[in-house]
Every structure is written in C-alpha cells, then in structure tokens.
Design a protein around this motif. Structure first.
Motif, PDB file in Angstrom:
ATOM      1  N   ALA A 506       0.835  -1.195   0.000  1.00 56.94           N
ATOM      2  CA  ALA A 506       0.000   0.000   0.000  1.00 56.94           C
ATOM      3  C   ALA A 506       0.869   1.243   0.000  1.00 56.94           C
ATOM      4  O   ALA A 506       1.947   1.266   0.615  1.00 56.94           O
ATOM      5  CB  ALA A 506      -0.927   0.009   1.208  1.00 56.94           C
ATOM      6  N   VAL A 507       0.391   2.293  -0.698  1.00 59.89           N
ATOM      7  CA  VAL A 507       1.078   3.583  -0.699  1.00 59.89           C
ATOM      8  C   VAL A 507       0.067   4.647  -0.329  1.00 59.89           C
ATOM      9  O   VAL A 507      -1.148   4.451  -0.440  1.00 59.89           O
ATOM     10  CB  VAL A 507       1.705   3.898  -2.073  1.00 59.89           C
ATOM     11  CG1 VAL A 507       2.698   2.821  -2.465  1.00 59.89           C
ATOM     12  CG2 VAL A 507       0.635   4.060  -3.154  1.00 59.89           C
ATOM     13  N   GLY A 508       0.581   5.827   0.117  1.00 57.73           N
ATOM     14  CA  GLY A 508      -0.351   6.862   0.509  1.00 57.73           C
ATOM     15  C   GLY A 508       0.312   8.174   0.801  1.00 57.73           C
ATOM     16  O   GLY A 508       1.423   8.475   0.329  1.00 57.73           O
ATOM     17  N   GLU A 509      -0.379   8.980   1.605  1.00 57.09           N
ATOM     18  CA  GLU A 509       0.093  10.318   1.916  1.00 57.09           C
ATOM     19  C   GLU A 509       1.254  10.258   2.901  1.00 57.09           C
ATOM     20  O   GLU A 509       1.483   9.260   3.565  1.00 57.09           O
ATOM     21  CB  GLU A 509      -1.069  11.155   2.459  1.00 57.09           C
ATOM     22  CG  GLU A 509      -2.202  11.281   1.446  1.00 57.09           C
ATOM     23  CD  GLU A 509      -3.323  12.175   1.921  1.00 57.09           C
ATOM     24  OE1 GLU A 509      -3.118  12.905   2.913  1.00 57.09           O
ATOM     25  OE2 GLU A 509      -4.401  12.158   1.294  1.00 57.09           O
ATOM     26  N   ASN A 510       1.992  11.371   2.946  1.00 57.39           N
ATOM     27  CA  ASN A 510       3.215  11.461   3.758  1.00 57.39           C
ATOM     28  C   ASN A 510       4.259  10.444   3.306  1.00 57.39           C
ATOM     29  O   ASN A 510       5.055   9.950   4.110  1.00 57.39           O
ATOM     30  CB  ASN A 510       2.925  11.269   5.251  1.00 57.39           C
ATOM     31  CG  ASN A 510       1.910  12.263   5.777  1.00 57.39           C
ATOM     32  OD1 ASN A 510       1.793  13.373   5.252  1.00 57.39           O
ATOM     33  ND2 ASN A 510       1.161  11.858   6.782  1.00 57.39           N
ATOM     34  N   GLY A 511       4.242  10.117   1.995  1.00 55.72           N
ATOM     35  CA  GLY A 511       5.245   9.200   1.466  1.00 55.72           C
ATOM     36  C   GLY A 511       5.084   7.768   1.917  1.00 55.72           C
ATOM     37  O   GLY A 511       6.024   6.972   1.862  1.00 55.72           O
TER      38      GLY A 511
END
Length: 661
Positions: A506-511
């Motif tokens: 999973a990827v997302g906000e704040n890197g």
C-alpha cells in the motif's frame, strides 16, 4: 462522389488506398463521442464527412450507417468541412487541407495570418472566410494566401459559378458576391439587420440551383428571425418568411431549395442545451418546427451544425450525431456502439478504466446534467465492443480523483472518492451486470482504493474526509462482510496492490509505503507515512502503485512536497525502493503508474496547463520518453497488459488501444 473502395473497418485508419492500424486505435467503434466533432457535411445522402479536434476526420459512404477514420496528415483541431462531388476541404485555425481525389490524399495550404472560418473550393482556388478581417484565397503551388479585406468576420459559400461572402459589420450583415475565378471584383453589397453576433455563419448557398440564403432580424420584433434569399447569383437579397423560435442563437441553414431547414439553439441559464430545427417546403415562405429532439440534446461544449445532402436525408451534430430521412420531420441518433452515444440528459466524461484480463475491461463514465453527476459502468468482453452500460447507484459531485475498480474473475468492486455519494462501495458477482448488498461498514464515506484478490480476499481504504471510519478494511468473502485492520488513525492510503505471493503493498500520503504478508494482520512500514515515522514532509504523496504481473518488480508514483514528480522502483516486492527520474521539466505530479513487465511500464503525469502526458519505459525505468497520446481527447488514465505491448488509453470521451510498446 462514390468511392468504389470499401470503408476501413473499426480500429483502422485510411491512409491513401490502404487501411492501417494507427498508433492509437479507437476501440469503441466510430462515430465515437460527438464531443470531438466540430462540423459535418452531407454531400448527397450517401457521402458524408465529419471533422473535429485532434485532426479527426471521418468519412461515410452510406449516409452515416458506418464511418471510417481518415488520416489527412495533421493532428491540429479542425473546425469546418466542405465537400462536393469533386473535392473535400477541411479547415483548421489558420490552415486548410484539400483533397481532389475523393479523400485519398490531402494537400495543406500555407498558414493564414489570422483565424479562418469555413474554406471552400472555387474554380480550383481555396477561398476562406476569416474571423476578423475578410477573406483569403490560395491556389496550389502558391507560397501564401492572398488577402481581400472586408472589415469584419466573413463567411463564404459557393454556388454554380459564383461565390457569396457575408461579413458582420456592427449590427449589419453585408453580403457581396463574385463570378470571377481570381476574385478581383465583387458585386451586390446587400446590407440586412444582423440577428445575433455570428449570424453570418448561417449563410447557405445551393450548389446546383441559383439560391442563396441567410438569417436576419425581423424588425421591429427582437425575437423573430427572417430568411433573406437571392435567386440572381447574390446581386440582391429579399426577405422571405419569418418565424419565432424559442431558441434563436447559432442559426444554421441546410437543405435544398424546396426543403430548407434552419437549426438554432439556446445557451441560457434556464435552457442551456436546447436546439430546434424549423423546416420549410415552400422556398422559405413558411416554417414548421420539426421533432428532431428535445431539451438537453444540444451542448454548449459541443458543435451545433446541420447539413442536408438531399431534400430528405440530413445529418445534425450536437453532443451526438443524428440523422433524418424524412426531410427534417424527425431524426434518430447514429450509434454504432453503446459508448459512442451520450446519455439523453447530458454529457458523458470517462473517469476510470480497468482491464483485469486481455479481453475483459471496464470503463466508468460520469454524466453531467448541469446540477447532478451520475455514473455508468461499461463492460467489454472482447477488448473492443462495449455493452450498453449499467447505471450505478452513485450520485456525486465531480471529484478530482477517479473511482477505483478491482476485479477477480466475475467478482468486481467499485469505490468512489467523494463523500457526496449514495453508495461509495459497490460489489458485483456477475462482472458488473448487477450489484449486491454488501456489509461494508463505512458505506457512504469517501473511499480511496479497492483491491480484490483471489479467493474473495480484498481490501478497501477510506480517504481523507471519512468520518467515524477506519483507514483500512478487509473482506474474506468477496465483500459480503468486512473487518477492520488495525493501523493508526491519520493514515491515508491512496492505492494498493496484491502480489502473486499474497503480499499486500500500500502507498499513501506522507510518502507512505507499507507491506503485509498475512492479509493485514501485521504491517511493516517500508517508507514514511505513519504518525511518528516522521522523516518525510506531510505534503509528499504517493498516489499510485503497480507491479508487473507474476514478479516482484513494481513502481510507485506521486508528488514531492515541492510539486515535482515522485517516482520509485522496487525489485523485491516493495521492501526497498530506489528513486527514478522522468527527466522532463514540464512534468508535475504523477497521477498513475502502470506496469506491464519488469522492463515495460507507463506513467501518467499532470503537466502545466491542466493537461496530462504519458511517459513509457522499455528499459526498466532508466529512461522515460514522452509518448504521443490520442489527439483531441484529454488523457485520463491508461491500462497495460502483461504482454508489454498493449496499452489502453482512456480519454475524456474515447477509449483507445495501442500495440506499440
């Protein structure tokens, strides 16, 4: 003009006498979305031509039953088309393309010094009106256009042996004509009241009989329109019949002397998308309103053009292409494919594309009816023909992020990113034909991503703005029930993938990048993201992740805290990541990564000016050359197949396939 050759089939383009597969083939068969079309001409009830954005040129030899795409050697936007039994002339902003061999080849004119209106062929000479200052003419072999200053927006049309020019000067339409092939002298100089700004575009001239007409004001009434006509090669124009349409803008005249048709449309707050067609069978003395369409058939974003090749057969272009075979009394839309037609009450815009297999694909389109946004799901089982679509129980505002789709065999999940949606999570067990009750506990909350894997195991991530919801949910039964996954509040996932090994990435906000090898029971943070992890600025976002099927090689993309592209590559299933550079200064944030093989991948990026560009690598990311995208259709997303060569591009109004790696 009836070419003996057969039309090129769907997905092919005509170049000369051959049918070739273009770089991007439109997989929803022609005529496609009428949003890209700008003008239509019906030559004789059989031959018809359409031009539009991105160099779009379509040709029909059977009255619009079928169309072929024609390559005339340009990707410039085309605004006008004129054709008779001997020639075709397509007009762009400052250039014309002329064919004298039934559309097999086109010669380009020099560039004019100002914007052109329709160009025609007069005694072998290309003659064009202009938006500001008169007309221009050019003969093949000459280095530049010759200008004839008329002092205002000018439109030209040709009849048997003569040419008529109508010029807008203040509140007056000034009409002049000539019979001289070199255009050295004009006669007539009739002046009539201008109906609306741009009414000179209503100028119509019969190609076979001595009749020329234009619409004008009916003084002193401010709402009536009057037809003014000439039967003496444009020497004089006299008023004929008048009528009072509800919609009076954008007048266009078409037909034959004994069957004239006038199209008008509304563009107001109360009636932004209504058109009317009024017809006369007594040489313009009286008019009756036809039943071409109803409200919301036209478009302030599309063209509004009409053309009749015979007294009975005509084509009308609004936000869809329509045809009449009964002299304008009624009409029906021309639709070769379900996706080629907009919904009856508004315009479609494509929002998301997903191909879980080589032949099975889905497209979500959004309908904008001025005040309400609705969604429809289209499905294909041969990577070419789409079904009629399924209306989704989702009504929303227009989100900048696309819906998320995920599928495994006939299981299909949809997740919507807006909080103003009736149902933000939808599930189907028959490939999207019907949707079932679900047990999703955050129904109605904005969602960021949905991911469905083998055995009915899947994950749904909520988006920023969700209330009383956890960041991530898991289902083990195809979406019938869900359980929470324990990750801290304040984590915002933007995209997810499951590897063949079962690993969740999973990827997302704040890197953020994390992985899980046990369906979310335990999570390993690989990069940034979680509160307290601390090293990366909050503005950095990773919004897309993808892996080459059957491998541990993948890419993640997003935007840095300074607004630049953020691109990462992994070769160990997401445990470690190495930065890569697109090498293009015009690129802003990455909106999508799509991996086909360990060496072949695509990246869609926002660029300056609000458009999107496509970059592709064939060397694992060492280089990312800019790739051409379908002309005239704003790029939204891509989908790649594991063969490394097939890419599907989703434009705002069309779906395209490229076999070039």
């Amino acid at each position: 003009m009836r070419p003996a050759r057969a039309l090129c089939g769907p997905g092919l383009v005509r170049r000369g006498d051959t049918c070739e597969e273009p770089l991007w083939a439109e997989i929803a068969p022609l005529p496609g979305s009428a949003f890209r079309m700008r003008d239509v001409t019906d030559v004789d009830g059989d031959e018809a031509w359409i031009v539009g954005r991105g160099g779009l040129v379509l040709h029909s030899g059977d009255g619009g039953e079928s169309f072929e795409r024609v390559d005339i050697g340009t990707s410039e936007d085309l605004a006008y088309v004129w054709a008779d039994e001997h020639a075709i002339v397509a007009t762009g902003a400052r250039r014309a393309w002329v064919s004298l061999d039934e559309g097999r080849s086109f010669d380009a004119s020099p560039e004019a010094p100002e914007e052109l209106t329709r160009c025609v062929l007069f005694f072998g000479r290309v003659v064009c009106g202009s938006a500001q200052g008169g007309l221009y003419h050019w003969t093949s072999g000459e280095a530049s256009f010759v200008s004839v200053p008329f002092g205002g927006r000018t439109v030209v049309e040709v009849g048997p042996g003569y040419l008529v020019a109508a010029t807008e000067i203040g509140s007056t339409t000034r009409i002049r004509a000539t019979q001289e092939p070199d255009l050295h002298a004009f006669y007539g100089d009739t002046q009539i009241p201008l109906a609306y700004p741009g009414s000179v575009d209503s100028l119509w001239v019969s190609r076979h009989e001595l009749l020329a007409c234009v619409m004008a004001d009916q003084a002193p009434s401010p709402v009536d329109l009057t037809l003014h006509c000439s039967t003496n090669r444009g020497h004089t124009f006299q008023a004929r019949g008048s009528y009072a349409p509800e919609c009076a803008r954008g007048q266009r005249i078409a037909g034959t002397p004994d069957a004239l048709h006038v199209m008008t449309y509304c563009n107001t707050v109360d009636m932004p998308t209504t058109f009317e067609v009024w017809s006369s069978d007594d040489f313009g003395q009286t008019f009756l309103r036809g039943t071409w369409g109803a409200e919301f058939e036209s478009s302030w974003r599309g063209a509004n053009r009409i053309s009749f090749g015979t007294s009975n057969h005509g084509l009308l272009l609004t936000h869809r292409l329509r045809r009449s075979t009964d002299g304008g009394r009624s009409s029906a839309p021309l639709e070769e494919n379900a996706m080629s037609a907009d919904w009856p009450c508004g315009l479609d815009e494509n929002k998301a594309i997903f191909f879980p297999t080589k032949t099975r694909g889905y497209v979500i389109a959004m309908q904008n009816t001025t005040a309400v946004f609705k969604f429809r799901l289209y499905r294909t089982d041969d990577a070419f023909h789409f079904d009629e679509g399924t209306d989704l129980p989702a009504f929303t505002d227009d989100s900048s992020r696309p819906p998320s789709l995920s599928a495994h065999e006939d299981l299909l999940w949809l997740a919507f990113p807006s909080e103003y949606v009736q149902q933000t999570f939808l599930r189907s067990e028959d490939g999207g034909r019907t949707f079932l009750h679900d047990g999703f506990p955050a129904q109605g909350q904005p969602l960021a991503a949905a991911l469905l894997g083998p055995g009915g195991v899947g994950f749904v991530a909520t988006a920023r703005g969700a209330v009383n919801a956890r960041p991530l949910y898991r289902s083990k039964d195809g979406g019938a029930t869900f359980s929470e996954i324990s990750i801290p509040d304040g984590v915002y996932i933007r995209d997810m993938r499951v590897l063949d090994t079962g690993r969740l990435v999973a990827v997302g906000e704040n890197g953020l990048i994390f992985t899980s090898d046990d369906a979310g029971k335990t999570i390993v943070v690989r990069r940034g993201g979680l509160p307290g992890a601390g090293a990366l600025p909050e503005e950095e976002k990773l919004v897309s992740v993808d892996f080459a099927p059957g491998t541990r090689v993948g890419w993640a993309g997003g935007v840095t805290s300074t607004g630049e592209p953020l691109l990462l590559r992994t070769e160990d299933g997401g445990e470690t990541w190495v930065p890569q550079s697109l090498g293009h200064t015009s690129a802003l944030g990455i909106v999508q990564v799509a991996a086909a093989t360990p060496s072949h991948a695509s990246v869609v990026v926002d660029v300056q000016g609000g458009a999107r560009s496509l970059f592709m690598t064939q060397d694992g990311g060492q280089s990312w050359p800019l790739r051409e995208t379908p002309g005239g259709d704003p790029l939204r997303m891509v989908a790649r197949l594991p063969d490394g060569e097939t890419t599907f591009a989703l434009g705002a109004y069309g779906v395209y396939r490229s076999r070039t790696p």
